[in-house]
Scaffold this active site. Structure first.
Site, PDB file in Angstrom:
ATOM      1  N   SER A  50       0.786  -1.235   0.000  1.00 55.22           N
ATOM      2  CA  SER A  50       0.000   0.000   0.000  1.00 55.22           C
ATOM      3  C   SER A  50       0.821   1.289   0.000  1.00 55.22           C
ATOM      4  O   SER A  50       0.283   2.357  -0.300  1.00 55.22           O
ATOM      5  CB  SER A  50      -0.939   0.005   1.203  1.00 55.22           C
ATOM      6  OG  SER A  50      -0.201  -0.205   2.391  1.00 55.22           O
ATOM      7  N   TYR A 236      21.967   1.908  11.868  1.00 54.27           N
ATOM      8  CA  TYR A 236      21.260   1.073  10.890  1.00 54.27           C
ATOM      9  C   TYR A 236      21.943  -0.290  10.707  1.00 54.27           C
ATOM     10  O   TYR A 236      21.596  -1.259  11.358  1.00 54.27           O
ATOM     11  CB  TYR A 236      21.058   1.805   9.537  1.00 54.27           C
ATOM     12  CG  TYR A 236      19.963   1.112   8.763  1.00 54.27           C
ATOM     13  CD1 TYR A 236      18.654   1.566   8.830  1.00 54.27           C
ATOM     14  CD2 TYR A 236      20.226  -0.059   8.047  1.00 54.27           C
ATOM     15  CE1 TYR A 236      17.627   0.880   8.199  1.00 54.27           C
ATOM     16  CE2 TYR A 236      19.210  -0.754   7.421  1.00 54.27           C
ATOM     17  CZ  TYR A 236      17.911  -0.282   7.492  1.00 54.27           C
ATOM     18  OH  TYR A 236      16.904  -0.988   6.878  1.00 54.27           O
TER      19      TYR A 236
HETATM   20  P1  NAI Z   1       6.449   1.574   4.084  1.00 48.76           P
HETATM   21  O1  NAI Z   1       6.191   1.944   5.503  1.00 48.76           O
HETATM   22  O2  NAI Z   1       6.209   2.605   3.039  1.00 48.76           O
HETATM   23  O3  NAI Z   1       5.555   0.276   3.680  1.00 48.76           O
HETATM   24  C1  NAI Z   1       5.306  -0.762   4.559  1.00 48.76           C
HETATM   25  C2  NAI Z   1       4.164  -1.636   4.045  1.00 48.76           C
HETATM   26  O4  NAI Z   1       3.990  -2.715   4.981  1.00 48.76           O
HETATM   27  C3  NAI Z   1       2.791  -0.935   3.950  1.00 48.76           C
HETATM   28  O5  NAI Z   1       2.100  -1.429   2.821  1.00 48.76           O
HETATM   29  C4  NAI Z   1       2.074  -1.395   5.219  1.00 48.76           C
HETATM   30  O6  NAI Z   1       0.652  -1.404   5.139  1.00 48.76           O
HETATM   31  C5  NAI Z   1       2.614  -2.814   5.308  1.00 48.76           C
HETATM   32  N1  NAI Z   1       2.504  -3.401   6.645  1.00 48.76           N
HETATM   33  C6  NAI Z   1       3.121  -3.035   7.799  1.00 48.76           C
HETATM   34  N2  NAI Z   1       2.762  -3.868   8.799  1.00 48.76           N
HETATM   35  C7  NAI Z   1       1.928  -4.783   8.263  1.00 48.76           C
HETATM   36  C8  NAI Z   1       1.237  -5.912   8.765  1.00 48.76           C
HETATM   37  N3  NAI Z   1       1.335  -6.292  10.045  1.00 48.76           N
HETATM   38  N4  NAI Z   1       0.448  -6.612   7.932  1.00 48.76           N
HETATM   39  C9  NAI Z   1       0.298  -6.244   6.628  1.00 48.76           C
HETATM   40  N5  NAI Z   1       0.953  -5.205   6.087  1.00 48.76           N
HETATM   41  C10 NAI Z   1       1.744  -4.479   6.899  1.00 48.76           C
HETATM   42  O7  NAI Z   1       7.926   1.021   4.061  1.00 48.76           O
HETATM   43  P2  NAI Z   1       9.104   0.958   2.965  1.00 48.76           P
HETATM   44  O8  NAI Z   1      10.097   2.001   3.319  1.00 48.76           O
HETATM   45  O9  NAI Z   1       8.570   0.880   1.591  1.00 48.76           O
HETATM   46  O10 NAI Z   1       9.771  -0.433   3.364  1.00 48.76           O
HETATM   47  C11 NAI Z   1       9.534  -1.655   2.684  1.00 48.76           C
HETATM   48  C12 NAI Z   1      10.812  -2.481   2.725  1.00 48.76           C
HETATM   49  O11 NAI Z   1      11.843  -1.773   2.023  1.00 48.76           O
HETATM   50  C13 NAI Z   1      11.350  -2.713   4.150  1.00 48.76           C
HETATM   51  O12 NAI Z   1      11.894  -4.007   4.226  1.00 48.76           O
HETATM   52  C14 NAI Z   1      12.451  -1.670   4.272  1.00 48.76           C
HETATM   53  O13 NAI Z   1      13.440  -2.024   5.217  1.00 48.76           O
HETATM   54  C15 NAI Z   1      12.998  -1.715   2.839  1.00 48.76           C
HETATM   55  N6  NAI Z   1      13.839  -0.569   2.451  1.00 48.76           N
HETATM   56  C16 NAI Z   1      13.433   0.729   2.691  1.00 48.76           C
HETATM   57  C17 NAI Z   1      14.265   1.786   2.354  1.00 48.76           C
HETATM   58  C18 NAI Z   1      13.868   3.210   2.582  1.00 48.76           C
HETATM   59  O14 NAI Z   1      14.731   4.087   2.492  1.00 48.76           O
HETATM   60  N7  NAI Z   1      12.618   3.497   2.823  1.00 48.76           N
HETATM   61  C19 NAI Z   1      15.590   1.555   1.705  1.00 48.76           C
HETATM   62  C20 NAI Z   1      15.857   0.160   1.410  1.00 48.76           C
HETATM   63  C21 NAI Z   1      15.015  -0.855   1.809  1.00 48.76           C
END
Ligand code: NAI
Length: 399
Positions: A50, A236
């Site tokens: 999402s 981190y």
């Molecule tokens: P975000 O916070 O934008 O998205 C998280 C998603 O997980 C959302 O769709 C949310 O609804 C879902 N979610 C959370 N808890 C949930 C649950 N219990 N059940 C169902 N859905 C759930 O996060 P983002 O930043 O896109 O992170 C996604 C991945 O990418 C993570 O593993 C993060 O460590 C990784 N990442 C993020 C970076 C960044 O700079 N934002 C850089 C590199 C990797």
């Protein structure tokens, strides 16, 4: 109702349905502008679909190769007088666009860590798609109730071994201050963080999907990780979250064994630091990102989540490419962030950063814009003083 941003620290409590729809449309337009991804995925499950990287993955699969998508996430629905969360509105807008374009898109809102949501997802795949050929795992959560033990694990963002002091910024005010974060006091904090953000739940998903027979021959599964610069290592990569990422990355070997008889494969892709709801919660990182944006934009190599995922799909996973892996077996789309010239310039800016010179030497404005965009704010063509209908439903979810 009139919906304006209501901010508490790194969280925005309100989201704008028309603004989030604009954000979705911009991402769709970008993917369409990049042309078709040949031999791309056709039936895709995105866990964490999402917001952030998961949402961008869903849009890339749908509009890059015409994929049918099922998205799983945990969001708050809209109710009269109470705007839904950004991820709710994002999905409503995505599904409407996808359906209008003749693409299959359905969503499941609930706790992806639970057995129940896994079973609902399996049932939906069986009923509608038969099998999936790509599973994206993109959850970011502060807690997880373990489905087998019932234990509620809370993750922590702490250094390990010694305390960490560095600059951080309140990105709303631009005030830079020193922050000192005490190290974990016990192994439990590390274990809990691994339980939430490590690879076990990804493994459970793949195990259960496979057992149910809903993974196609040649299936791919991809989860996302981060490394980043040395200056953020203590909080981190060498901190509690880094231990969880080590565990996630180690899970690739287990999954590859599990998927062997399907000729399937699993990957971890290391992505670039970007403004998402999750990354804005990490101390020090927003200040780093505001310098990173400045340097990468000046060099013409800046990417957002959608550009990153488009590149991952088009240049690494599909289009007849076999991704080059690093020494730890990971795909790297953080290559431009980690370029020596980029890091040297970010480091120089970091050293001289003060509250007084921040607006001038960083792209804190770009950081703020991206932050507000996540919630559907700061889009020029939306009138935020006008009334908007807050009760927007996701077509595939019965209200
Ligand atoms: P975000 O916070 O934008 O998205 C998280 C998603 O997980 C959302 O769709 C949310 O609804 C879902 N979610 C959370 N808890 C949930 C649950 N219990 N059940 C169902 N859905 C759930 O996060 P983002 O930043 O896109 O992170 C996604 C991945 O990418 C993570 O593993 C993060 O460590 C990784 N990442 C993020 C970076 C960044 O700079 N934002 C850089 C590199 C990797």
């Amino acid at each position: 109702m009139i919906i304006q941003p209501r901010v508490r620290g790194f969280i925005c409590l309100t989201s704008h349905p028309e603004g989030t729809a604009q954000h979705i449309k911009n991402q769709i337009d970008y993917v369409k502008s990049q042309g078709e991804i040949s031999n791309g995925p056709k039936k895709v499950l995105v866990i964490g679909a999402s917001t952030g990287f998961g949402l961008a993955s869903r849009i890339t699969a749908a509009y890059g190769s015409g994929a049918a998508t099922i998205g799983v996430f945990f969001e708050k629905p809209a109710a009269p007088g109470k705007p839904g969360t950004a991820g709710w509105y994002n999905t409503a807008a995505f599904e409407k666009e996808a359906h209008a374009a003749g693409l299959y898109a359905k969503s499941i809102n609930g706790d992806a860590f639970s057995d129940d949501i896994k079973q609902q997802t399996i049932d939906l795949i069986k009923a509608d798609l038969g099998q999936v050929d790509l599973v994206i795992y993109s959850l970011a959560s502060p807690r997880r109730t373990h489905p087998k033990t019932g234990v509620a694990h809370a993750s922590v963002l702490k250094p390990i071994g010694q305390s960490f002091t560095n600059k951080t910024v309140d990105f709303h005010t631009g005030v830079i201050s020193d922050i000192s974060i005490q190290p974990v006091e016990n192994e439990e904090d590390i274990e809990n963080t691994i339980a939430v953000m490590g690879g076990e739940d990804w493994k459970f998903w793949i195990e259960e999907l496979k057992e149910a027979g809903v993974l196609a021959e040649g299936v791919k599964t991809v989860a996302y990780s981060y490394i980043g610069p040395e200056l953020t290592y203590p909080i981190y990569r060498n901190g509690t979250i880094g231990k969880a990422k080590d565990d996630l990355e180690d899970t690739v070997t287990v999954l590859n064994d599990m998927l062997q008889d399907l000729n399937g494969i699993s990957y971890v892709s290391v992505n670039k630091a970007l403004v998402t709801q999750s990354s804005s919660a990490i101390p020090v990182v927003p200040l780093y990102i505001s310098f990173l944006y400045k340097v990468m934009k000046e060099k013409g190599i800046h990417e957002g989540t959608i550009e990153q995922m488009q590149r991952l799909f088009a240049e690494k996973l599909y289009n007849n490419n076999t991704p080059t892996l690093d020494e730890k077996g990971r795909i790297r789309v953080d290559d431009l962030e980690m370029r020596a010239d980029v890091q040297a310039e970010v480091d120089a800016l970091w050293q001289k950063a003060t509250t007084e010179n921040l607006e001038e030497i960083s792209d804190i404005k770009g950081y703020r814009d991206d932050f507000f965009n996540l919630f559907g704010f700061n889009f020029d063509n939306i009138n935020y003083d006008a009334d908007t209908n807050e009760v927007v439903n996701i077509p595939s979810i019965k209200s």
